[in-house]
Motif scaffolding. Sequence first.
Motif, mmCIF file in Angstrom:
data_model
loop_
_atom_site.group_PDB
_atom_site.id
_atom_site.type_symbol
_atom_site.label_atom_id
_atom_site.label_comp_id
_atom_site.label_asym_id
_atom_site.label_seq_id
_atom_site.Cartn_x
_atom_site.Cartn_y
_atom_site.Cartn_z
ATOM 1 N N VAL A 161 0.845 -1.201 0.000
ATOM 2 C CA VAL A 161 0.000 0.000 0.000
ATOM 3 C C VAL A 161 0.875 1.243 0.000
ATOM 4 C CG1 VAL A 161 -1.671 1.324 1.361
ATOM 5 C CG2 VAL A 161 -1.953 -1.143 1.097
ATOM 6 N N ALA A 162 1.927 1.252 0.843
ATOM 7 C CA ALA A 162 2.819 2.405 0.913
ATOM 8 C C ALA A 162 3.546 2.594 -0.410
ATOM 9 C CB ALA A 162 3.817 2.224 2.053
ATOM 10 N N GLU A 163 3.982 1.491 -1.028
ATOM 11 C CA GLU A 163 4.673 1.568 -2.312
ATOM 12 C C GLU A 163 3.756 2.137 -3.397
ATOM 13 O OE1 GLU A 163 6.435 -1.583 -5.493
ATOM 14 O OE2 GLU A 163 6.836 -2.001 -3.360
ATOM 15 N N ARG A 164 2.522 1.678 -3.425
ATOM 16 C CA ARG A 164 1.559 2.178 -4.415
ATOM 17 C C ARG A 164 1.278 3.658 -4.202
ATOM 18 N NH1 ARG A 164 -2.944 -2.681 -4.606
ATOM 19 N NH2 ARG A 164 -1.634 -4.193 -5.705
ATOM 20 N N LYS A 165 1.161 4.044 -2.916
ATOM 21 C CA LYS A 165 0.889 5.439 -2.601
ATOM 22 C C LYS A 165 2.058 6.324 -3.043
ATOM 23 C CE LYS A 165 -0.683 8.387 1.153
ATOM 24 N NZ LYS A 165 -1.024 8.470 2.566
ATOM 25 N N ALA A 166 3.287 5.856 -2.783
ATOM 26 C CA ALA A 166 4.468 6.618 -3.194
ATOM 27 C C ALA A 166 4.536 6.724 -4.712
ATOM 28 C CB ALA A 166 5.737 5.957 -2.650
ATOM 29 N N ALA A 212 2.013 6.668 -6.761
ATOM 30 C CA ALA A 212 0.955 7.595 -7.176
ATOM 31 C C ALA A 212 1.394 9.046 -6.940
ATOM 32 C CB ALA A 212 -0.332 7.301 -6.420
ATOM 33 N N GLU A 213 2.074 9.292 -5.822
ATOM 34 C CA GLU A 213 2.550 10.653 -5.533
ATOM 35 C C GLU A 213 3.620 11.074 -6.531
ATOM 36 O OE1 GLU A 213 3.772 10.533 -1.460
ATOM 37 O OE2 GLU A 213 1.718 10.563 -0.712
#
Length: 108
Positions: free
Chosen positions: A35-40, A42-43
């Motif tokens: 989840v953190a990797e996907r969020k990063a 996306a950012e």
Amino acid sequence: MQSPQLRRPPGRRRRARDKALAKLKAKPPLDPELVAERKAAAERKAAAAEEKRLAKIAEREAAKAEAAQRAAEAAAAAEAAKKPELTEEQKKAERDARYAARKARKKR
């Protein structure tokens, strides 16, 4: 409206719903790292898009400024190419010269 014969019986609807819910509940939870990797990601993608948008705006503004500068240069060139304004005496002298030339042509 559907006829009563084509509708699912209540038991089949309930079983289908229960089956779908069970399948959803059986799904493993998302990995926090993922989840953190996907969020990063996306950012990063959003930052790249914002940078691209700002670059496009800056390019557009530069093109507008260049066009305005070219227009100003063209106006200055047109102003410089304009014939200088003649005084009344100069205008009278030119008129008299044309008149004299016309009279000279008629006398021939």
